[in-house]
Design a protein around this motif. Structure first.
Motif, PDB file in Angstrom:
ATOM      1  N   LYS A  36       3.389 -20.942 -18.684  1.00 29.76           N
ATOM      2  CA  LYS A  36       2.838 -21.983 -17.641  1.00 29.76           C
ATOM      3  C   LYS A  36       3.925 -21.153 -16.400  1.00 29.76           C
ATOM      4  N   ALA A  37       4.976 -20.582 -16.773  1.00 30.89           N
ATOM      5  CA  ALA A  37       5.541 -19.888 -15.741  1.00 30.89           C
ATOM      6  C   ALA A  37       5.073 -18.525 -15.354  1.00 30.89           C
ATOM      7  N   LEU A  38       4.879 -17.904 -16.257  1.00 28.99           N
ATOM      8  CA  LEU A  38       4.109 -16.692 -16.196  1.00 28.99           C
ATOM      9  C   LEU A  38       2.997 -16.825 -15.264  1.00 28.99           C
ATOM     10  N   GLN A  39       2.037 -17.602 -15.583  1.00 31.06           N
ATOM     11  CA  GLN A  39       0.790 -17.831 -15.085  1.00 31.06           C
ATOM     12  C   GLN A  39       1.040 -18.240 -13.537  1.00 31.06           C
ATOM     13  N   ALA A  40       2.202 -18.988 -13.263  1.00 30.23           N
ATOM     14  CA  ALA A  40       2.424 -19.187 -11.851  1.00 30.23           C
ATOM     15  C   ALA A  40       2.878 -17.804 -11.080  1.00 30.23           C
ATOM     16  N   GLU A  41       3.932 -17.192 -11.910  1.00 31.06           N
ATOM     17  CA  GLU A  41       4.211 -16.038 -11.192  1.00 31.06           C
ATOM     18  C   GLU A  41       3.157 -15.020 -10.913  1.00 31.06           C
ATOM     19  N   LEU A  42       2.102 -14.844 -11.793  1.00 32.69           N
ATOM     20  CA  LEU A  42       1.260 -13.999 -11.747  1.00 32.69           C
ATOM     21  C   LEU A  42       0.259 -14.091 -10.684  1.00 32.69           C
ATOM     22  N   GLU A  43      -0.038 -15.544 -10.758  1.00 30.93           N
ATOM     23  CA  GLU A  43      -0.894 -15.975  -9.504  1.00 30.93           C
ATOM     24  C   GLU A  43      -0.286 -15.580  -8.170  1.00 30.93           C
ATOM     25  N   ALA A  44       0.759 -15.777  -8.098  1.00 31.57           N
ATOM     26  CA  ALA A  44       1.601 -15.516  -6.766  1.00 31.57           C
ATOM     27  C   ALA A  44       1.527 -13.952  -6.687  1.00 31.57           C
ATOM     28  N   LEU A  45       1.752 -13.208  -7.776  1.00 34.55           N
ATOM     29  CA  LEU A  45       1.826 -11.649  -7.716  1.00 34.55           C
ATOM     30  C   LEU A  45       0.510 -11.326  -7.342  1.00 34.55           C
ATOM     31  N   ARG A  46      -0.645 -11.766  -7.782  1.00 36.63           N
ATOM     32  CA  ARG A  46      -2.017 -11.281  -7.493  1.00 36.63           C
ATOM     33  C   ARG A  46      -2.313 -11.595  -6.050  1.00 36.63           C
ATOM     34  N   ALA A  47      -1.747 -12.701  -5.445  1.00 33.62           N
ATOM     35  CA  ALA A  47      -2.025 -13.127  -4.070  1.00 33.62           C
ATOM     36  C   ALA A  47      -1.447 -11.983  -3.048  1.00 33.62           C
ATOM     37  N   GLU A  48      -0.188 -11.813  -3.474  1.00 35.40           N
ATOM     38  CA  GLU A  48       0.458 -10.854  -2.897  1.00 35.40           C
ATOM     39  C   GLU A  48       0.108  -9.359  -2.792  1.00 35.40           C
ATOM     40  N   GLU A  49      -0.762  -8.984  -4.220  1.00 34.16           N
ATOM     41  CA  GLU A  49      -1.321  -7.907  -4.070  1.00 34.16           C
ATOM     42  C   GLU A  49      -2.612  -7.624  -3.273  1.00 34.16           C
ATOM     43  N   ARG A  50      -3.333  -8.860  -3.222  1.00 32.81           N
ATOM     44  CA  ARG A  50      -4.379  -8.822  -2.294  1.00 32.81           C
ATOM     45  C   ARG A  50      -3.987  -8.514  -0.810  1.00 32.81           C
ATOM     46  N   ASP A  51      -2.929  -9.075  -0.332  1.00 35.06           N
ATOM     47  CA  ASP A  51      -2.160  -8.884   1.041  1.00 35.06           C
ATOM     48  C   ASP A  51      -1.849  -7.378   0.887  1.00 35.06           C
ATOM     49  N   ILE A  52      -1.267  -6.872   0.038  1.00 36.77           N
ATOM     50  CA  ILE A  52      -1.133  -5.595   0.167  1.00 36.77           C
ATOM     51  C   ILE A  52      -1.992  -4.557   0.240  1.00 36.77           C
ATOM     52  N   TYR A  53      -3.008  -4.880  -0.736  1.00 38.30           N
ATOM     53  CA  TYR A  53      -4.340  -4.131  -0.528  1.00 38.30           C
ATOM     54  C   TYR A  53      -5.024  -4.091   0.693  1.00 38.30           C
ATOM     55  N   SER A  54      -4.856  -5.441   1.277  1.00 40.07           N
ATOM     56  CA  SER A  54      -5.771  -5.589   2.802  1.00 40.07           C
ATOM     57  C   SER A  54      -4.918  -4.625   3.681  1.00 40.07           C
ATOM     58  N   ALA A  55      -3.518  -4.738   3.820  1.00 39.31           N
ATOM     59  CA  ALA A  55      -2.744  -4.163   4.621  1.00 39.31           C
ATOM     60  C   ALA A  55      -2.977  -2.612   4.426  1.00 39.31           C
ATOM     61  N   PHE A  56      -3.017  -2.040   3.074  1.00 45.20           N
ATOM     62  CA  PHE A  56      -3.339  -0.785   2.792  1.00 45.20           C
ATOM     63  C   PHE A  56      -4.780  -0.173   3.202  1.00 45.20           C
ATOM     64  N   VAL A  57      -5.713  -1.008   3.091  1.00 46.30           N
ATOM     65  CA  VAL A  57      -6.938  -0.629   3.781  1.00 46.30           C
ATOM     66  C   VAL A  57      -7.083  -0.314   5.182  1.00 46.30           C
ATOM     67  N   LEU A  58      -6.142  -1.294   5.906  1.00 42.55           N
ATOM     68  CA  LEU A  58      -6.210  -1.261   7.209  1.00 42.55           C
ATOM     69  C   LEU A  58      -5.033  -0.028   7.543  1.00 42.55           C
ATOM     70  N   ASP A  59      -4.605   0.500   6.748  1.00 41.66           N
ATOM     71  CA  ASP A  59      -3.392   1.642   7.003  1.00 41.66           C
ATOM     72  C   ASP A  59      -2.139   1.048   7.506  1.00 41.66           C
ATOM     73  N   MET A  60      -1.877  -0.364   7.260  1.00 42.59           N
ATOM     74  CA  MET A  60      -0.566  -0.783   7.529  1.00 42.59           C
ATOM     75  C   MET A  60       0.659  -0.526   6.504  1.00 42.59           C
ATOM     76  N   VAL A  61       0.183  -0.184   5.356  1.00 44.13           N
ATOM     77  CA  VAL A  61       1.281   0.136   4.441  1.00 44.13           C
ATOM     78  C   VAL A  61       0.904   1.574   3.688  1.00 44.13           C
ATOM     79  N   GLU A  62       1.818   2.095   2.971  1.00 44.90           N
ATOM     80  CA  GLU A  62       1.462   3.488   2.277  1.00 44.90           C
ATOM     81  C   GLU A  62       0.750   3.021   0.989  1.00 44.90           C
ATOM     82  N   GLU A  63      -0.024   3.903   0.655  1.00 47.37           N
ATOM     83  CA  GLU A  63      -0.658   3.651  -0.846  1.00 47.37           C
ATOM     84  C   GLU A  63       0.360   3.427  -2.061  1.00 47.37           C
ATOM     85  N   SER A  64       1.325   3.808  -1.618  1.00 44.00           N
ATOM     86  CA  SER A  64       2.755   3.808  -2.851  1.00 44.00           C
ATOM     87  C   SER A  64       3.015   2.139  -3.009  1.00 44.00           C
ATOM     88  N   ALA A  65       3.028   1.526  -1.812  1.00 50.22           N
ATOM     89  CA  ALA A  65       3.335   0.029  -1.788  1.00 50.22           C
ATOM     90  C   ALA A  65       2.382  -0.701  -2.674  1.00 50.22           C
TER      91      ALA A  65
END
Length: 207
Positions: A36-65
């Protein structure tokens, strides 16, 4: 009973099985909480990953991030899969351990245990038969005590009959028990078969 080798060994097997059961149950419960704890953590990480990807597409962060965020999510996903695999395997592992334990019991303990059990059952029946005789002897002693009262009262009544105060004797000795008693539940004095049965049914409840 402390001298009974088979009994002691069988009890050790039963205690070990109980302890194994407890450990597997606790392990499964802990793994489910981890899941249960890992599922909650993974859900939060995936949401964060989507935000970082959006920022990457918009050239707001480096690809490494973005790559780093994705790697963290994948590592968490692997952790989750490992825990889920553990949960799925626990029941089968418990069964495997119980089979090993039982096979060892059947081979090394069962013959002696069953022999001792048979002897113990015979001893129990002998003790119950002895207890029955002791009980009947007590009833016999009490009946004799009561009969002395009847004899005195009967003697007085004979005076009444001879003196024509009564036509005949009516007094009978007290009989608190019933002939061919058919009530299995028993009553205050008569013991019913259900009462005796219930004694053995209740024997392990108040340990």
């Amino acid at each position: 009973m402390s001298k009974l080798t088979g009994f002691k060994q069988a009890k050790e097997v039963a205690d070990k099985a109980k302890e194994l059961n407890k450990k597997f149950a606790e392990g499964k419960e802990k793994a489910i909480e981890q899941e249960k704890a890992l599922q909650a953590e993974l859900e939060a990480l995936r949401a964060e990953e989507r935000d970082i990807y959006s920022a990457f597409v918009l050239d707001m962060v480096e690809e490494s991030a973005y790559i780093q965020g994705k790697e963290i999510s994948e590592a968490k996903q692997k952790q989750l899969l490992a825990v889920q695999s553990k949960i799925n395997d626990i029941d089968e592992l418990k069964k495997h351990e119980m089979v090993k334990l039982f096979n060892d019991y059947k081979k090394n303990v069962y013959p002696t245990f069953m022999k001792e059990k048979s002897e113990n059952n015979k001893q129990l029946k002998d003790k119950l038969a002895e207890a029955k005789q002791e009980f009947l002897q007590k009833i016999t002693d009490y009946a004799k005590e009561q009969y002395a009262w009847y004899e005195v009262e009967k003697g007085i009544e004979q005076i009444e009959v001879i003196g024509e105060f009564k036509q005949r004797s009516y007094i009978e000795p007290l009989q608190p028990y019933h002939m061919n008693y058919m009530n299995p539940k028993g009553d205050k004095l008569n013991i019913g078969t259900n009462e005796l049965y219930a004694v053995f049914q209740r024997r392990g409840r108040n340990k």
